[in-house]
Design a protein around this motif. Structure first.
Motif, PDB file in Angstrom:
ATOM      1  N   TYR A 353      -5.331  -1.117  -1.620  1.00 42.93           N
ATOM      2  CA  TYR A 353      -5.562   0.284  -1.157  1.00 42.93           C
ATOM      3  C   TYR A 353      -4.418   1.319  -1.024  1.00 42.93           C
ATOM      4  O   TYR A 353      -4.272   2.385  -1.582  1.00 42.93           O
ATOM      5  CB  TYR A 353      -6.251   0.398   0.204  1.00 42.93           C
ATOM      6  N   ARG A 354      -3.184   0.771  -0.868  1.00 38.85           N
ATOM      7  CA  ARG A 354      -1.828   1.326  -0.774  1.00 38.85           C
ATOM      8  C   ARG A 354      -1.564   2.012  -2.392  1.00 38.85           C
ATOM      9  O   ARG A 354      -0.735   2.896  -2.340  1.00 38.85           O
ATOM     10  CB  ARG A 354      -0.886   0.768  -0.336  1.00 38.85           C
ATOM     11  N   LEU A 355      -2.267   1.706  -3.342  1.00 42.01           N
ATOM     12  CA  LEU A 355      -1.999   1.868  -4.728  1.00 42.01           C
ATOM     13  C   LEU A 355      -3.053   2.903  -5.057  1.00 42.01           C
ATOM     14  O   LEU A 355      -3.000   3.649  -6.087  1.00 42.01           O
ATOM     15  CB  LEU A 355      -1.967   0.883  -5.675  1.00 42.01           C
ATOM     16  N   ARG A 356      -3.933   3.233  -4.163  1.00 44.50           N
ATOM     17  CA  ARG A 356      -5.056   3.929  -4.548  1.00 44.50           C
ATOM     18  C   ARG A 356      -5.343   5.406  -3.648  1.00 44.50           C
ATOM     19  O   ARG A 356      -6.291   6.104  -3.816  1.00 44.50           O
ATOM     20  CB  ARG A 356      -6.404   3.251  -4.703  1.00 44.50           C
ATOM     21  N   LEU A 357      -4.316   5.371  -2.762  1.00 46.88           N
ATOM     22  CA  LEU A 357      -4.525   6.654  -1.861  1.00 46.88           C
ATOM     23  C   LEU A 357      -4.306   7.952  -2.645  1.00 46.88           C
ATOM     24  O   LEU A 357      -3.449   8.141  -3.443  1.00 46.88           O
ATOM     25  CB  LEU A 357      -3.446   6.503  -0.778  1.00 46.88           C
ATOM     26  N   PRO A 358      -5.204   8.817  -2.083  1.00 45.74           N
ATOM     27  CA  PRO A 358      -5.184  10.155  -2.945  1.00 45.74           C
ATOM     28  C   PRO A 358      -4.048  11.098  -2.490  1.00 45.74           C
ATOM     29  O   PRO A 358      -3.680  12.012  -3.320  1.00 45.74           O
ATOM     30  CB  PRO A 358      -6.483  11.068  -2.557  1.00 45.74           C
ATOM     31  N   ARG A 359      -3.399  10.787  -1.372  1.00 43.00           N
ATOM     32  CA  ARG A 359      -2.272  11.444  -0.824  1.00 43.00           C
ATOM     33  C   ARG A 359      -1.470  10.550   0.087  1.00 43.00           C
ATOM     34  O   ARG A 359      -2.058   9.707   0.931  1.00 43.00           O
ATOM     35  CB  ARG A 359      -2.677  12.781  -0.243  1.00 43.00           C
ATOM     36  N   GLN A 360      -0.358  10.754   0.246  1.00 40.14           N
ATOM     37  CA  GLN A 360       0.538  10.233   1.342  1.00 40.14           C
ATOM     38  C   GLN A 360       0.318  10.459   2.765  1.00 40.14           C
ATOM     39  O   GLN A 360      -0.293  11.596   3.216  1.00 40.14           O
ATOM     40  CB  GLN A 360       2.117  10.547   0.934  1.00 40.14           C
ATOM     41  N   LEU A 361       0.308   9.509   3.568  1.00 41.49           N
ATOM     42  CA  LEU A 361      -0.290   9.831   5.039  1.00 41.49           C
ATOM     43  C   LEU A 361       0.932   9.775   5.655  1.00 41.49           C
ATOM     44  O   LEU A 361       1.734   8.918   5.885  1.00 41.49           O
ATOM     45  CB  LEU A 361      -1.006   8.495   5.255  1.00 41.49           C
ATOM     46  N   GLU A 362       1.231  10.962   5.941  1.00 44.60           N
ATOM     47  CA  GLU A 362       2.582  11.270   6.665  1.00 44.60           C
ATOM     48  C   GLU A 362       2.737  10.600   8.186  1.00 44.60           C
ATOM     49  O   GLU A 362       1.718  10.748   8.891  1.00 44.60           O
ATOM     50  CB  GLU A 362       2.866  12.839   7.041  1.00 44.60           C
ATOM     51  N   GLY A 363       3.844  10.104   8.578  1.00 45.07           N
ATOM     52  CA  GLY A 363       3.747   9.417   9.964  1.00 45.07           C
ATOM     53  C   GLY A 363       3.080   8.134   9.983  1.00 45.07           C
ATOM     54  O   GLY A 363       3.084   7.809  11.291  1.00 45.07           O
ATOM     55  N   LEU A 364       2.608   7.615   9.065  1.00 42.21           N
ATOM     56  CA  LEU A 364       2.022   6.551   9.274  1.00 42.21           C
ATOM     57  C   LEU A 364       2.424   5.328   8.439  1.00 42.21           C
ATOM     58  O   LEU A 364       2.239   5.245   7.059  1.00 42.21           O
ATOM     59  CB  LEU A 364       0.286   6.611   9.072  1.00 42.21           C
ATOM     60  N   LYS A 365       2.739   4.265   8.978  1.00 44.84           N
ATOM     61  CA  LYS A 365       3.238   2.997   8.172  1.00 44.84           C
ATOM     62  C   LYS A 365       2.072   2.199   7.603  1.00 44.84           C
ATOM     63  O   LYS A 365       1.071   1.943   8.673  1.00 44.84           O
ATOM     64  CB  LYS A 365       4.332   2.139   8.871  1.00 44.84           C
ATOM     65  N   LEU A 366       1.894   1.651   6.476  1.00 50.50           N
ATOM     66  CA  LEU A 366       0.978   1.199   6.055  1.00 50.50           C
ATOM     67  C   LEU A 366       1.058  -0.374   5.883  1.00 50.50           C
ATOM     68  O   LEU A 366       2.159  -0.721   5.551  1.00 50.50           O
ATOM     69  CB  LEU A 366       0.438   1.711   4.898  1.00 50.50           C
ATOM     70  N   TYR A 367       0.213  -1.167   6.078  1.00 44.42           N
ATOM     71  CA  TYR A 367       0.456  -2.640   5.934  1.00 44.42           C
ATOM     72  C   TYR A 367      -0.866  -3.195   5.329  1.00 44.42           C
ATOM     73  O   TYR A 367      -2.179  -2.588   5.262  1.00 44.42           O
ATOM     74  CB  TYR A 367       0.400  -3.226   7.373  1.00 44.42           C
ATOM     75  N   GLY A 368      -0.902  -4.506   4.776  1.00 42.93           N
ATOM     76  CA  GLY A 368      -2.085  -5.313   4.484  1.00 42.93           C
ATOM     77  C   GLY A 368      -3.021  -5.215   5.443  1.00 42.93           C
ATOM     78  O   GLY A 368      -2.482  -5.367   6.727  1.00 42.93           O
ATOM     79  N   MET A 369      -4.275  -5.440   5.162  1.00 47.26           N
ATOM     80  CA  MET A 369      -5.674  -5.657   5.939  1.00 47.26           C
ATOM     81  C   MET A 369      -5.870  -7.146   5.707  1.00 47.26           C
ATOM     82  O   MET A 369      -6.125  -7.854   4.879  1.00 47.26           O
ATOM     83  CB  MET A 369      -6.721  -4.459   5.653  1.00 47.26           C
ATOM     84  N   GLY A 370      -6.683  -7.383   6.906  1.00 48.81           N
ATOM     85  CA  GLY A 370      -7.378  -8.643   6.983  1.00 48.81           C
ATOM     86  C   GLY A 370      -7.329  -9.279   8.326  1.00 48.81           C
ATOM     87  O   GLY A 370      -7.004 -10.565   8.618  1.00 48.81           O
ATOM     88  N   VAL A 371      -7.962  -8.658   9.173  1.00 51.77           N
ATOM     89  CA  VAL A 371      -8.076  -9.104  10.495  1.00 51.77           C
ATOM     90  C   VAL A 371      -9.684  -9.634  11.014  1.00 51.77           C
ATOM     91  O   VAL A 371      -9.978  -9.931  12.028  1.00 51.77           O
ATOM     92  CB  VAL A 371      -7.634  -8.166  11.805  1.00 51.77           C
ATOM     93  N   ALA A 372     -10.449  -9.110   9.989  1.00 53.10           N
ATOM     94  CA  ALA A 372     -11.914  -9.180  10.476  1.00 53.10           C
ATOM     95  C   ALA A 372     -12.138 -10.738  10.792  1.00 53.10           C
ATOM     96  O   ALA A 372     -13.099 -10.970  11.424  1.00 53.10           O
ATOM     97  CB  ALA A 372     -12.785  -8.753   9.006  1.00 53.10           C
ATOM     98  N   GLU A 373     -11.647 -11.769   9.895  1.00 49.21           N
ATOM     99  CA  GLU A 373     -12.134 -12.949   9.902  1.00 49.21           C
ATOM    100  C   GLU A 373     -11.733 -13.671  11.467  1.00 49.21           C
ATOM    101  O   GLU A 373     -12.294 -14.187  11.970  1.00 49.21           O
ATOM    102  CB  GLU A 373     -11.471 -14.013   8.654  1.00 49.21           C
TER     103      GLU A 373
END
Length: 476
Positions: A353-373
């Motif tokens: 998803y980090r390669l497909r964001l329409p704009r930069q999310l200011e003030g928010l560090k982004l990480y990989g997802m995967g906590v559902a399981e």
């Protein structure tokens, strides 16, 4: 503080026959049970002059309830309204009505809260055994099961009512709401075994909504996570329920970016886009890497994931397709073909998803997802699947509704609201306060029949209850 009217000997007479703290505690619990019975029967006496017109007393009836002190049995008056044909009408217990004691239900409010909460952690039999060992009465596991089912189905009904209001009537949930630049959503499902059903298993769908991540030292936590879980007819109902939960806490804004992460289930990869137009949906990295590794081997899978991480999804797909013919055997070739077809089907969801964001999310560090399981395992599987148990569909629906409350830290508060509230009569309270000021001991004697009744000569009344009334009088 005890004044001079109460001697030290009076207080210490309570300790007669007490061997240690444990026996003292048991004596106090016995006193509490008997005192509670005496107070309940005194309240029934006090309600008699205010009985409704045309009602007569049809005798006494006994009732046993289980409270925090254990089982107590008390008697109260049955009032019956006669019809014109002098036939008995429907009976009423004024005491039960005044104290909001549920008809036919044994558990009091606080014990109900404890029993239901305990049952979300342990099998019903174990919950009943633990409560019995703690001296909280002899509850059957079926009693706890029925309370869990009743409360859980009621909670599920409230959830469905909110969903219907939003998607049928168009009414948005009211309350204070946040405005956030992005919401991250993870979805997964787990199959649980059914009993007495044509279906062998049924799926519990789970979603986690959060605002991002919070770093605390070396640890990373989800920011304001909320869990949605339930048994739904299809994926559409699940996403409606999740959208309803979002609408309860967040402003629905076209600018809000929704990121959805999940495995290859169509109700996640396909239906999510239908219900959340514009959402960025991605295949969960763990499941994708696992499937590729099983088909292509560890080293090849690692290389393919590195290609994908660079945003080269076409190179990723072309490489996978070319390697199909290099499979060592027919079975593995079919396995590789299946994984390739799966990736081709969801090629729009392959990139992070980090390669497909329409704009930069200011003030928010982004990480990989995967906590559902992990959430599914901790919140559902441990309680509903890993002990070899099976469920009725209604029972599973009820338990999942309560587990959702628990996962969101709302179970205790919701059960507290469910507890019956005693209706107070201001005139009575004022009147009784005046009596207490005049003569506490006399008031207690008047309100506790045991002090003057047939048990007045027993040891527990002579040496314990009477001393308690004197001590109470001295303290006030």
């Amino acid at each position: 503080m005890v004044n001079g009217n109460t001697s030290t000997a009076t207080i210490f007479s309570l300790l007669d026959g007490i061997e240690n703290f444990n026996t003292l505690e048991e004596v106090i619990l016995q006193i509490a049970r008997r005192l509670l019975v005496a107070v309940l029967e005194a309240l029934d006496d006090a309600l008699m002059p205010a009985k409704p017109k045309r009602y007569r007393i049809a005798g006494f009836r006994y009732r046993t309830i289980t409270c925090l002190y254990g089982d107590i049995t008390f008697k109260r008056r049955l009032y019956v309204k006669a019809t014109r044909k002098k036939k008995r009408g429907e009976g009423r217990f004024l005491l039960d009505e005044a104290l909001n004691l549920r008809q036919g239900k044994r558990l009091t409010g606080r014990l109900l809260k404890l029993a239901v909460s305990l049952a979300t952690r342990l099998p019903f039999r174990q919950a009943a055994e633990i409560m019995a060992e703690a001296g909280m009465g002899q509850l059957s596991h079926m009693t706890i099961h029925s309370e869990v089912k009743r409360n859980g189905l009621e909670q599920k009904g409230l959830q469905e009512a909110l969903r219907n209001k939003l998607f049928v009537s168009g009414e948005e949930p009211q309350g204070k709401k946040k405005k956030v630049p992005a919401l991250f959503i993870e979805a997964d499902g787990i199959m649980i075994p059914l009993q007495r059903s044509k279906q062998e298993r049924i799926e519990v769908k789970v979603g986690i909504v959060y605002e991002g991540w919070i770093e605390k030292g070396n640890a990373r936590h989800l920011k304001n996570p909320r869990v949605v879980m339930g048994i739904y007819e299809d994926g559409e109902q699940f996403w409606e329920a999740l959208t309803t939960e979002i609408a309860r806490y967040y402003e629905i804004d076209e600018k809000t970016i929704y990121v959805v992460n999940g495995d290859g289930a169509s109700w996640i990869q396909k239906t999510a886009k239908e219900q959340l137009p514009g959402a960025i949906v991605q295949l969960d990295r763990y499941h994708l890497h696992r499937d590729i590794r099983q088909a292509y081997g560890n080293e090849t899978a690692r290389g393919l994931m590195e290609i994908l991480a660079k945003g080269q999804e076409q190179v990723f797909l072309d490489t996978m397709e070319a390697l199909i013919e290099e499979a060592p055997n027919r079975k593995n070739k079919q396995q590789r073909q299946k994984v390739y077809d799966y990736c081709q089907r969801y090629r729009d969801n392959l990139l992070d998803y980090r390669l497909r964001l329409p704009r930069q999310l200011e003030g928010l560090k982004l990480y990989g997802m995967g906590v559902a399981e992990t959430t599914v395992d901790k919140k559902i599987a441990i309680r509903m699947k890993k002990r070899g148990m099976s469920w009725s569909e209604a029972g599973a629906t009820a338990m999942v509704a309560l587990l959702m409350l628990k996962a969101n830290g709302e179970l205790a508060a919701w059960l507290e609201k469910k507890m019956p509230q005693v209706e107070k009569n201001p005139v009575k309270v004022i009147k009784e306060k005046k009596i207490v000021k005049e003569d506490v001991e006399a008031w207690l004697r008047k309100r506790v029949p045991a002090l003057v009744g047939p048990e007045a000569g027993t040891d527990w009344v002579k040496y314990t209850l009477r001393q308690l009334t004197r001590i109470s009088g001295a303290i006030f």
